[in-house]
Scaffold this active site. Structure first.
Site, PDB file in Angstrom:
ATOM      1  N   HIS A 571      52.930  24.576 -33.043  1.00  0.00           N
ATOM      2  CA  HIS A 571      51.375  23.926 -32.514  1.00  0.00           C
ATOM      3  C   HIS A 571      51.246  23.025 -33.647  1.00  0.00           C
ATOM      4  CE1 HIS A 571      50.049  27.423 -30.549  1.00  0.00           C
ATOM      5  NE2 HIS A 571      50.090  26.252 -29.776  1.00  0.00           N
ATOM      6  N   GLU A 807      72.239  20.256 -19.205  1.00  0.00           N
ATOM      7  CA  GLU A 807      72.137  20.314 -20.855  1.00  0.00           C
ATOM      8  C   GLU A 807      73.029  21.631 -21.552  1.00  0.00           C
ATOM      9  OE1 GLU A 807      68.219  22.210 -20.160  1.00  0.00           O
ATOM     10  OE2 GLU A 807      68.678  23.364 -18.083  1.00  0.00           O
ATOM     11  N   ASP A 831      68.970  19.989 -25.268  1.00  0.00           N
ATOM     12  CA  ASP A 831      69.804  21.466 -25.493  1.00  0.00           C
ATOM     13  C   ASP A 831      71.141  20.963 -25.682  1.00  0.00           C
ATOM     14  OD1 ASP A 831      67.810  23.239 -25.977  1.00  0.00           O
ATOM     15  OD2 ASP A 831      68.021  23.807 -22.981  1.00  0.00           O
ATOM     16  N   CYS A 878      65.845  13.221 -20.266  1.00  0.00           N
ATOM     17  CA  CYS A 878      64.715  14.122 -19.527  1.00  0.00           C
ATOM     18  C   CYS A 878      64.605  14.331 -20.837  1.00  0.00           C
ATOM     19  CB  CYS A 878      64.411  14.437 -18.847  1.00  0.00           C
ATOM     20  SG  CYS A 878      66.059  16.056 -18.442  1.00  0.00           S
TER      21      CYS A 878
END
Length: 944
Positions: A571, A807, A831, A878
């Site tokens: 976070h 990926e 990934d 991406c």
């Protein structure tokens, strides 16, 4: 730990008495180069203090602490005396395990031997062994130590059926390393069996690395479901665990209403009416042979049998009259022994043994310091080397940007508190006040963060403080004699560990939120204020940061964030990106050797920091900062212009979105569309799978805001690090290689079908591109594509582009077979990099090496682009690599047609492309492909 080899064993020794045996042992150690001749006196001095006979024909002679100066190197010599030697305490000894140790390593050998000697008849086998290998096998057998302790207890789990509790318990055992995936698979195939009193049992033997028993109790118990017992293992190794299960079945009370300490006591066989007493062990070297023998002697003098167990250890109680079992507890200084007895005179017997332990069991002892009170089980740590000055230190790029400023090293204050208290009502009231105070602090922070990304996260923190189960767990511990501080933190730690066991890295990082809340209350209890940052600009440096730490930041002064721990999905990293602050995380312990005031460069683009930059580096840095500031201003002004190179080659620059609500912001920042919509946000925001109407409403927000610009929607990508509460999955040894992405969606085609129907229906004639995640080969793509084709016919939807996310290395290698049937590829470099390099991008030590500019990754991108272009398909990027300034020209040169980046980065990426020539980019791409490592690539690009 000391290790034993066949060369350390001497068979067939003879000695007239114990002194002659010791002299022979001393000679063996000296001949092996382990000791000097003076060490023999240390062996004799130790015997003068107390006999080193362990029992069952074995003695373990070792020197005194004063004789350690005569130890040249740590080692063992084993001498076998087939005829035996009478020791000075009249015990008959057949084997000497003589130890020369430079520290307390002999205690590990001692504890090991006590477990070995539990097997009946073993001493005779040692005496009669005729070869070294046989004797070595007897002494080296690593006994399987059953595990059932505080870590294997999961109390008040929010689950209502036996299977869910069983899988939760199994997941905890796997997270502790006790079991592997075959164990989970065995449990999935069976149903829990009722064993009486509302208790249910699951048991499997496949994939067990350590016998263990986990106990899971529901938040709301009833007579039909009081708890689930998850047993791993078989044979004699599980006998202690079976005895613990029997202990529970004889208890009349509900285990779901017990605290962790009470449940451990019942597992150990302590009745609810038993007399118990906790006593701290003060002996400098723990419960080794000499004090253990004194303890046993005191226990044998009592009129009742006494049981002994470690409060910090497992739930196995041992007889206080068994020397080998008492030594086998392995109790260390500062740990708590629990003494128990039942029957008439129990209190007197327990008190007598407790008094003997408190007085030192024949050894001089000193009281515990406050530091020992809280860290009795900690192991010594090695000194940490300081960071090199004017040297880049690689870590994890958590938020892009570049900054330099003096460091403010936020060292959390040491929270010193007593572990126990004798006024439970007052302690509970103190805790209530501290919780109320923390709630008020959070409410103030929420008001300050209104409208920002921190607000919802802090609201979750406030909700955690309202958790009645958490309060009750703390109150229960306090009523058992803990202080408010100790009770609260134990409740927090238990709840956080339970959350960490339910899923993988992402939820483990979310458990940090719970500890963040816990520390806030703990600081209030201790009356300690958090450190105050300086009034001038600074770089915040910390071990780790909780969301509330980030939410308190004054963005007018803080220039960047650096942490020793953490990953890119924590976070704190998410909030740093939302605030536009450059951040680098996972630097390591050495970060905290920095002094406040030391200038630090934070490079969130490259994922590195530079402590105390030199004059030349500072000059280059200031030049780069000026250029960056000018570039940002020009990029913002030209954000709606196309991304065309100086020689006229145009590409699309789109936005990655995790929520449709941010689509207008992406369009305003100049995005040419949405290159990746992570649709799982819709599914993770609901307690059950969202229906067609719910999904259509969400997708409509994006289509409406895009106003004709294309939308690439990735279908549900959960599993691995993103579980769903209503889609329970068995714990997997490596979930990133497990059931996730399209392979998971295809197991629940009705959920995938609803999502595709919502996308196709809401899109209408507006440009929609559907992308399937984690596709490994053509078979998986065809299975998913068939569903799209069927739905298009059913709802008469226009044709849409359907592609796959590259990926997995297999999909890149098989791009030539995929390209004829797909409409596009979008490469997920995050990934793809971690799978290609076999490095978890959240790994604290290795994540800095997970670099998408590694030549192996670049070659896979090159193969994908070539295969796509040969069939007239387009390729997008991406992943985070798409916004890396060093990577953009390389990707452009490899032929990438679309860049999808965070919306904040869209203007800068466009500006970067406008300054490039395609011909130069192709040359840089070829230069990068010729390198051997990612570092070589970056070095070459920097010099180009």
């Amino acid at each position: 730990m000391l290790t034993l080899t066949a060369d350390d064993i001497r068979l067939g020794c003879r000695a007239a008495n114990w002194r002659e045996a010791l002299a022979l042992a001393g000679e063996e150690l000296e001949a092996a180069g382990r000791t000097t001749p003076e060490y023999l006196q240390g062996l004799l001095d130790r015997e003068a203090q107390s006999s080193t006979v362990l029992g069952n024909g074995i003695a373990i002679p070792h020197g005194t602490p004063e004789s350690r100066e005569h130890v040249r190197s740590t080692g063992i010599r084993v001498l076998q005396f087939p005829d035996g030697v009478t020791w000075h305490d009249d015990a008959r000894v057949h084997v000497l395990v003589t130890i020369a140790a430079q520290s307390d390593e002999h205690l590990d050998i001692l504890r090991h031997l006590t477990r070995v000697l539990d097997k009946p008849g073993l001493a005779q086998q040692l005496a009669e062994a005729t070869d070294r290998d046989t004797l070595l096998a007897c002494l080296s057998r690593t006994p399987a130590t059953p595990k059932c302790d505080r870590d294997t207890l999961l109390l008040k789990v929010p689950a209502s059926d036996t299977r869910e509790l069983a899988l939760t318990a199994a997941a905890r055992l796997q997270s502790l390393g006790c079991v592997e995936p075959p164990f989970i698979a065995s449990l999935v195939a069976q149903s829990p069996q009722a064993v009486g009193r509302g208790l249910w049992l699951v048991h499997a033997t496949d994939g067990v690395t350590q016998p263990a028993l986990a106990v899971a109790t529901p938040a709301k118990a009833d007579s039909a479901l009081d708890g689930v017992l998850c047993l791993a293992g078989q044979g004699e190794d599980t006998q202690p665990l079976l005895e613990q299960i029997d202990h529970l079945l004889t208890q009349p009370e509900s285990i779901a209403r017990l605290s962790a300490d009470e449940l451990l006591a019942r597992l150990a066989g302590e009745q609810a009416n038993a007399v118990t007493r906790q006593v701290r062990l003060l002996n400098a070297h723990g419960l080794h042979a000499r004090p253990a023998k004194q303890l046993v002697q005191v226990a044998r003098q009592q009129s009742l049998p006494l049981q002994l167990r470690l409060l910090e250890g497992d739930a196995q109680a041992v007889s206080a009259t068994s020397l080998t079992r008492v030594i086998g507890l392995g109790a260390r200084r500062g740990q708590t022994l629990v003494i128990s007895a039942a029957g008439e005179g129990a209190q007197a017997a327990v008190d007598a043994l407790a008094q003997a332990i408190e007085s030192g069991l024949g050894e001089a002892v000193t009281p515990l310091r406050a530091h020992d009170e809280r860290k009795a089980t900690d192991t010594p740590t090695q000194p940490v080397e300081p960071l090199e000055t004017d040297t880049p230190i690689k870590a994890v790029a958590a938020s892009p940007g570049l900054a330099v400023a003096p460091a403010f090293v936020m060292r959390l204050p040491e929270l010193t508190y007593a572990a126990t208290a004798n006024d439970p009502d007052n302690q509970c009231e103190r805790l209530n006040r501290a919780i109320d105070e923390a709630f008020g602090q959070l409410e103030a922070l929420i008001r300050q963060a209104e409208g920002g990304e921190a607000g919802p996260i802090l609201a979750v923190h406030a909700e955690m403080l309202r958790d009645d189960d958490l309060h009750q767990a703390a109150f229960d511990i306090i009523r058992e004699g803990a202080s408010a501080e100790a009770g609260w933190w134990q409740a927090i730690d238990t709840a956080a560990k339970a959350q960490e066991a339910l899923a993988d890295r992402l939820l483990a990082e979310r458990a940090a939120d719970l500890r963040d809340v816990g520390r806030r209350v703990l600081a209030n209890l201790c009356g300690v204020a958090m450190p105050t940052p300086p009034d001038e600009a600074y770089i915040l440096v910390a071990d780790d940061l909780g969301p509330s730490d980030v939410a308190r930041l004054d963005t007018q002064r803080v220039r960047g964030l650096v942490t020793a721990k953490g990953g890119a999905t924590a976070h704190s990293a998410i909030l740093a990106r939302a605030l536009g602050l450059p951040a680098v995380v996972g630097v390591g312990e050495r970060l905290l050797t920095l002094d406040s005031g030391t200038d630090v460069v934070v490079d969130g683009e490259r994922g590195c920091i530079v402590p105390a930059p030199g004059a030349e580096r500072r000059r280059r840095l200031n030049q780069r900062l000026e250029q960056l500031e000018q570039l940002q201003a020009r990029a913002h002004e030209a954000r709606h212009e196309p991304a065309s190179t100086v020689d006229g080659h145009q590409v699309e620059v789109c936005a990655n979105l995790g929520n449709t609500a941010h689509t207008p912001e992406a369009v305003e920042r100049g995005a040419d569309g949405v290159g990746l919509l992570r649709t799982e946000f819709i599914f993770m925001a609901h307690s059950e799978a969202p229906d067609l109407a719910t999904q259509r409403a969400e997708y409509a927000k994006a289509f409406d805001a895009l106003d004709g610009l294309p939308l690439v929607a990735r279908t549900l990508d959960v599993g691995g690090d993103k579980p769903l509460d209503y889609w329970p999955l068995p714990e997997e040894d490596n979930p990133f290689l497990g059931l996730r992405g399209i392979r998971l969606s295809l197991t629940r085609p009705e959920i995938l079908e609803t999502q595709l129907r919502a996308l196709l229906t809401e899109a209408g004639s507006r440009p929609l591109r559907i992308m399937f995640p984690m596709v490994k080969d053509l078979a998986e793509f065809r299975a998913a594509k068939a569903l799209v084709d069927r739905l298009r016919e059913e709802i008469d939807a226009p044709d849409v582009q359907v592609g796959v996310m590259i990926e997995i290395p297999s999909s890149a290698l098989l791009a030539p077979t995929l390209a004829p049937e797909v409409d596009f590829f979008s490469i997920g470099t995050n990934d793809l990099t971690q799978y290609t390099l076999a490095i978890d991008r959240g790994h604290p030590q290795l994540s800095a090496e997970s670099d998408g500019l590694h030549p192996a990754v670049l070659r896979l991108i090159q193969m994908t682009v070539q295969a796509a272009h040969e069939h007239g398909r387009w390729v997008g990027i991406c992943g985070e690599l798409g916004s890396d300034p060093q990577a953009i020209p390389v990707l452009l040169g490899l032929g990438v047609d679309e860049f999808s980046v965070t919306s904040r980065r869209v203007p800068l990426v466009k500006a970067c492309i406008r300054n490039l020539a395609l011909s130069d980019a192709k040359s840089l791409a070829q230069l990068a492909l010729q390198q051997a490592t990612a570092s070589d690539v970056r070095d070459k690009l920097e010099g180009a």
